[in-house]
Design a protein around this motif. Structure first.
Motif, PDB file in Angstrom:
ATOM      1  N   LYS A   1      -9.280  14.119  21.958  1.00  0.00           N
ATOM      2  CA  LYS A   1      -8.917  12.816  22.178  1.00  0.00           C
ATOM      3  C   LYS A   1     -10.125  12.048  22.893  1.00  0.00           C
ATOM      4  O   LYS A   1     -10.671  12.683  23.870  1.00  0.00           O
ATOM      5  CB  LYS A   1      -7.653  12.391  22.852  1.00  0.00           C
ATOM      6  N   VAL A   2     -10.138  10.794  22.617  1.00  0.00           N
ATOM      7  CA  VAL A   2     -11.404   9.768  23.256  1.00  0.00           C
ATOM      8  C   VAL A   2     -10.325   8.862  24.238  1.00  0.00           C
ATOM      9  O   VAL A   2      -9.540   8.357  23.781  1.00  0.00           O
ATOM     10  CB  VAL A   2     -12.044   9.056  22.386  1.00  0.00           C
ATOM     11  N   VAL A   3     -10.767   8.777  25.411  1.00  0.00           N
ATOM     12  CA  VAL A   3     -10.112   7.828  26.328  1.00  0.00           C
ATOM     13  C   VAL A   3     -11.263   7.017  26.988  1.00  0.00           C
ATOM     14  O   VAL A   3     -12.335   7.351  27.340  1.00  0.00           O
ATOM     15  CB  VAL A   3      -9.280   8.849  27.535  1.00  0.00           C
ATOM     16  N   MET A   4     -10.796   5.664  27.166  1.00  0.00           N
ATOM     17  CA  MET A   4     -11.631   4.666  28.058  1.00  0.00           C
ATOM     18  C   MET A   4     -10.618   4.399  29.165  1.00  0.00           C
ATOM     19  O   MET A   4      -9.539   4.267  29.098  1.00  0.00           O
ATOM     20  CB  MET A   4     -11.752   3.589  27.174  1.00  0.00           C
ATOM     21  N   VAL A   5     -11.272   4.551  30.495  1.00  0.00           N
ATOM     22  CA  VAL A   5     -10.733   4.318  31.653  1.00  0.00           C
ATOM     23  C   VAL A   5     -11.324   3.162  32.607  1.00  0.00           C
ATOM     24  O   VAL A   5     -12.508   3.287  32.719  1.00  0.00           O
ATOM     25  CB  VAL A   5     -10.831   5.648  32.582  1.00  0.00           C
TER      26      VAL A   5
ATOM     27  N   ALA B   1     -18.852   3.460  18.789  1.00  0.00           N
ATOM     28  CA  ALA B   1     -20.164   3.760  18.192  1.00  0.00           C
ATOM     29  C   ALA B   1     -20.581   5.527  18.726  1.00  0.00           C
ATOM     30  O   ALA B   1     -21.003   6.190  18.162  1.00  0.00           O
ATOM     31  CB  ALA B   1     -21.199   3.184  18.309  1.00  0.00           C
ATOM     32  N   THR B   2     -20.132   5.746  19.895  1.00  0.00           N
ATOM     33  CA  THR B   2     -20.499   6.797  20.798  1.00  0.00           C
ATOM     34  C   THR B   2     -19.693   7.859  20.429  1.00  0.00           C
ATOM     35  O   THR B   2     -20.067   9.127  20.116  1.00  0.00           O
ATOM     36  CB  THR B   2     -20.627   6.529  22.263  1.00  0.00           C
ATOM     37  N   PHE B   3     -18.504   7.677  20.491  1.00  0.00           N
ATOM     38  CA  PHE B   3     -17.460   8.854  20.394  1.00  0.00           C
ATOM     39  C   PHE B   3     -16.550   8.871  19.024  1.00  0.00           C
ATOM     40  O   PHE B   3     -15.922   9.857  18.783  1.00  0.00           O
ATOM     41  CB  PHE B   3     -16.396   8.810  21.298  1.00  0.00           C
ATOM     42  N   GLY B   4     -16.716   7.688  18.183  1.00  0.00           N
ATOM     43  CA  GLY B   4     -16.466   7.712  16.755  1.00  0.00           C
ATOM     44  C   GLY B   4     -14.807   7.476  16.786  1.00  0.00           C
ATOM     45  O   GLY B   4     -14.381   6.830  15.728  1.00  0.00           O
ATOM     46  N   ARG B   5     -14.214   7.108  17.999  1.00  0.00           N
ATOM     47  CA  ARG B   5     -12.862   6.650  17.839  1.00  0.00           C
ATOM     48  C   ARG B   5     -12.320   6.197  19.174  1.00  0.00           C
ATOM     49  O   ARG B   5     -13.365   6.604  20.290  1.00  0.00           O
ATOM     50  CB  ARG B   5     -11.887   7.806  17.249  1.00  0.00           C
ATOM     51  N   LEU B   6     -11.123   5.739  19.222  1.00  0.00           N
ATOM     52  CA  LEU B   6     -10.408   5.380  20.942  1.00  0.00           C
ATOM     53  C   LEU B   6      -8.957   5.842  20.606  1.00  0.00           C
ATOM     54  O   LEU B   6      -8.246   5.044  19.626  1.00  0.00           O
ATOM     55  CB  LEU B   6     -10.608   4.087  20.995  1.00  0.00           C
ATOM     56  N   ASP B   7      -8.454   6.665  21.502  1.00  0.00           N
ATOM     57  CA  ASP B   7      -7.142   7.347  21.317  1.00  0.00           C
ATOM     58  C   ASP B   7      -6.118   6.621  22.523  1.00  0.00           C
ATOM     59  O   ASP B   7      -5.114   6.562  22.275  1.00  0.00           O
ATOM     60  CB  ASP B   7      -7.135   8.955  21.095  1.00  0.00           C
ATOM     61  N   VAL B   8      -6.935   6.611  23.642  1.00  0.00           N
ATOM     62  CA  VAL B   8      -6.179   6.330  24.598  1.00  0.00           C
ATOM     63  C   VAL B   8      -6.890   5.137  25.445  1.00  0.00           C
ATOM     64  O   VAL B   8      -8.155   5.381  25.715  1.00  0.00           O
ATOM     65  CB  VAL B   8      -5.801   7.537  25.571  1.00  0.00           C
ATOM     66  N   MET B   9      -6.295   4.250  26.049  1.00  0.00           N
ATOM     67  CA  MET B   9      -6.831   3.019  27.069  1.00  0.00           C
ATOM     68  C   MET B   9      -6.193   3.103  28.334  1.00  0.00           C
ATOM     69  O   MET B   9      -4.868   3.108  28.406  1.00  0.00           O
ATOM     70  CB  MET B   9      -6.800   1.489  26.281  1.00  0.00           C
TER      71      MET B   9
ATOM     72  N   CYS C   1      -5.612  -4.355  26.863  1.00  0.00           N
ATOM     73  CA  CYS C   1      -4.609  -4.108  25.765  1.00  0.00           C
ATOM     74  C   CYS C   1      -5.012  -4.584  24.367  1.00  0.00           C
ATOM     75  O   CYS C   1      -4.783  -4.102  23.286  1.00  0.00           O
ATOM     76  CB  CYS C   1      -3.277  -4.661  26.364  1.00  0.00           C
ATOM     77  N   LYS C   2      -5.447  -5.957  24.424  1.00  0.00           N
ATOM     78  CA  LYS C   2      -5.930  -6.373  23.276  1.00  0.00           C
ATOM     79  C   LYS C   2      -6.939  -5.684  22.614  1.00  0.00           C
ATOM     80  O   LYS C   2      -7.041  -5.486  21.358  1.00  0.00           O
ATOM     81  CB  LYS C   2      -6.305  -8.046  23.453  1.00  0.00           C
ATOM     82  N   GLN C   3      -8.074  -5.186  23.306  1.00  0.00           N
ATOM     83  CA  GLN C   3      -8.999  -4.754  23.098  1.00  0.00           C
ATOM     84  C   GLN C   3      -8.779  -2.999  22.471  1.00  0.00           C
ATOM     85  O   GLN C   3      -9.214  -2.712  21.408  1.00  0.00           O
ATOM     86  CB  GLN C   3     -10.139  -4.526  23.833  1.00  0.00           C
ATOM     87  N   ALA C   4      -7.862  -2.646  23.128  1.00  0.00           N
ATOM     88  CA  ALA C   4      -7.368  -1.283  22.926  1.00  0.00           C
ATOM     89  C   ALA C   4      -6.590  -1.248  21.294  1.00  0.00           C
ATOM     90  O   ALA C   4      -6.967  -0.615  20.653  1.00  0.00           O
ATOM     91  CB  ALA C   4      -6.419  -0.875  23.749  1.00  0.00           C
TER      92      ALA C   4
ATOM     93  N   ILE D   1      -2.061   2.768  28.484  1.00  0.00           N
ATOM     94  CA  ILE D   1      -1.345   3.095  29.775  1.00  0.00           C
ATOM     95  C   ILE D   1      -1.955   2.206  30.904  1.00  0.00           C
ATOM     96  O   ILE D   1      -3.142   1.871  31.185  1.00  0.00           O
ATOM     97  CB  ILE D   1      -1.898   4.784  30.398  1.00  0.00           C
ATOM     98  N   ASN D   2      -1.268   1.308  31.535  1.00  0.00           N
ATOM     99  CA  ASN D   2      -1.375   0.332  32.440  1.00  0.00           C
ATOM    100  C   ASN D   2      -1.025   0.666  33.624  1.00  0.00           C
ATOM    101  O   ASN D   2       0.327   1.012  34.031  1.00  0.00           O
ATOM    102  CB  ASN D   2      -0.639  -1.105  31.833  1.00  0.00           C
ATOM    103  N   MET D   3      -1.914   0.701  34.776  1.00  0.00           N
ATOM    104  CA  MET D   3      -1.616   1.083  35.878  1.00  0.00           C
ATOM    105  C   MET D   3      -0.872  -0.028  36.933  1.00  0.00           C
ATOM    106  O   MET D   3      -1.628  -0.972  37.263  1.00  0.00           O
ATOM    107  CB  MET D   3      -2.795   1.423  36.754  1.00  0.00           C
ATOM    108  N   SER D   4       0.166  -0.045  37.110  1.00  0.00           N
ATOM    109  CA  SER D   4       0.915  -1.052  37.920  1.00  0.00           C
ATOM    110  C   SER D   4       1.079  -0.312  39.262  1.00  0.00           C
ATOM    111  O   SER D   4       0.156   0.306  39.941  1.00  0.00           O
ATOM    112  CB  SER D   4       2.216  -1.358  37.068  1.00  0.00           C
ATOM    113  N   SER D   5       2.131  -0.685  39.839  1.00  0.00           N
ATOM    114  CA  SER D   5       2.240  -0.158  41.310  1.00  0.00           C
ATOM    115  C   SER D   5       3.962  -0.150  41.563  1.00  0.00           C
ATOM    116  O   SER D   5       4.575  -1.107  41.048  1.00  0.00           O
ATOM    117  CB  SER D   5       1.648  -1.351  42.320  1.00  0.00           C
ATOM    118  N   VAL D   6       4.219   0.328  42.751  1.00  0.00           N
ATOM    119  CA  VAL D   6       5.805   0.409  43.223  1.00  0.00           C
ATOM    120  C   VAL D   6       5.876  -0.820  43.717  1.00  0.00           C
ATOM    121  O   VAL D   6       6.896  -1.582  43.851  1.00  0.00           O
ATOM    122  CB  VAL D   6       5.826   1.514  44.335  1.00  0.00           C
ATOM    123  N   ALA D   7       4.740  -1.819  43.969  1.00  0.00           N
ATOM    124  CA  ALA D   7       4.719  -3.097  44.388  1.00  0.00           C
ATOM    125  C   ALA D   7       5.232  -3.979  43.298  1.00  0.00           C
ATOM    126  O   ALA D   7       5.429  -5.118  43.601  1.00  0.00           O
ATOM    127  CB  ALA D   7       3.297  -3.497  44.915  1.00  0.00           C
ATOM    128  N   ALA D   8       5.186  -3.592  42.217  1.00  0.00           N
ATOM    129  CA  ALA D   8       5.721  -4.434  41.113  1.00  0.00           C
ATOM    130  C   ALA D   8       7.445  -4.447  40.890  1.00  0.00           C
ATOM    131  O   ALA D   8       7.921  -5.081  40.369  1.00  0.00           O
ATOM    132  CB  ALA D   8       5.214  -3.753  39.781  1.00  0.00           C
TER     133      ALA D   8
END
Length: 251
Positions: free
Chosen positions: A4-8, A73-81, A116-119, A133-140
Motif C-alpha cells: 500500500k502507498v500512504v500519504m501523511v 508518479a513516484t509510487f504509482g498509486r495512492l491507497d491511504v491518505m 479529502c478532496k485530493q485523496a 484517515i482524518n486526525m481529529s481530537s478528543v477536543a472535538a
C-alpha cells in the motif's frame, strides 16, 4: 500494509512521524509531507527507499495537486491518505483574534477538506478504493475553555469525515473515511501547550492526571489506530470516530 502507498500530512514530527514509522514497519511505502523540510528529509533518509518527502502547505490548494500528482508518479498509486497536519492556539474566546481563529481553521479544517478532496481524486484513478484517515481530537467531543479555535476546527473534522464517508458510499466508491480522536499525547504540540501553561513539566503532569487512566498518551498508541484504519482489517468501518481518550469522554 504490504504494497500500500500512504500519504501523511504533517508527517515530519509528532503523531505524523510515529504513524510514518509504523506504516513503513508494516510494509507500506509512505509519502511524507510537511512544511518542516529539514525534519521531513531527515525522517525520509532514516527510513530509506520506502519513503519520500515533499514540502506541502495544506492550506494552499495550489500546493495539493502537484504534491499528489508527484506521489502518483513516484509510487504509482495512492491507497491511504492520513490528514494529520494540525495546529493550536491556547487563547480563550475573549482573547483570540479573528486572524488567529482563521489560521487554526485554515490548517485544521481547510487542510483536511483539501486532503479529502485530493485523496478521492487520486484514489479514483487507482480503482476508487482506499482509506482516508482524518486526525481529529478528543477536543472535538469535549469542549475546552482554553482553546476554542482548536475545539471548533477539530469538531468540524469529525462531521466532515462522516459527510465524505457517505458521499463515497453513495457514489459506489470503495473509499472509506474515518476520524481519530486522541487525548493529550506526548508530542511537540503538547510541549508547546504545556509551556504556555507555566511550568511545562508540572503542566504535563496535571494534564496527565486529568485523564481517567492517569497518564498522557504515547504517539505509537495513536499510530496503531492509524495502521488499523489504513489496513483492510477495518474494511467495514467508515464514517466512524476512533476515540483514544483514556476514558475522558466517559466522565
Amino acid at each position: 500494509m504490504e504494497g500500500k502507498v500512504v500519504m501523511v500530512t504533517g508527517g515530519a514530527s509528532g503523531l505524523g512521524a510515529a504513524s510514518v514509522r509504523m506504516l513503513v514497519r508494516e510494509g507500506a511505502r509512505v509519502a511524507i509531507t510537511d512544511l518542516n523540510e529539514q525534519a521531513g528529509q531527515a525522517l525520509a533518509k532514516e527510513l530509506g527507499m520506502a519513503t519520500r518527502f515533499w514540502r506541502l502547505d495544506v492550506t494552499r490548494e495550489e500546493d495539493w495537486t502537484p504534491a499528489v500528482d508527484a506521489v502518483l508518479a513516484t509510487f504509482g498509486r495512492l491507497d491511504v491518505m492520513v490528514n494529520n497536519a494540525g495546529v493550536g492556539i491556547v487563547k480563550d474566546v475573549e482573547t483570540i483574534s479573528l486572524q488567529e481563529w482563521r489560521w487554526v481553521h485554515s490548517v485544521n479544517q481547510d487542510g483536511v477538506f483539501l486532503g479529502c478532496k485530493q485523496a478521492i481524486r487520486a484514489m479514483r484513478q487507482c480503482g476508487a478504493k482506499g482509506s482516508i484517515i482524518n486526525m481529529s481530537s478528543v477536543a472535538a467531543l469535549v469542549g475546552s475553555a482554553a482553546f476554542p479555535a482548536y475545539c471548533s476546527s477539530k469538531a468540524s473534522v469529525r462531521l466532515l469525515t462522516k459527510s465524505v464517508a457517505l458521499h463515497c458510499a453513495q457514489k459506489g466508491y470503495d473509499i472509506r473515511c474515518n476520524s481519530v480522536h486522541p487525548v493529550y499525547v506526548e508530542t511537540p504540540m503538547l510541549d508547546k501547550l504545556a509551556s504556555v501553561m507555566g511550568d511545562a513539566a508540572a503542566a504535563k503532569e496535571r494534564l496527565g492526571k486529568s485523564i481517567p487512566l492517569g497518564r498522557l498518551g504515547q504517539p505509537d498508541e495513536v499510530a496503531h489506530a492509524v495502521v488499523y484504519l489504513a489496513s483492510d482489517e477495518s474494511s467495514l468501518m467508515t464514517g466512524s470516530e476512533l476515540v483514544l481518550d483514556g476514558g475522558m469522554t466517559a466522565m
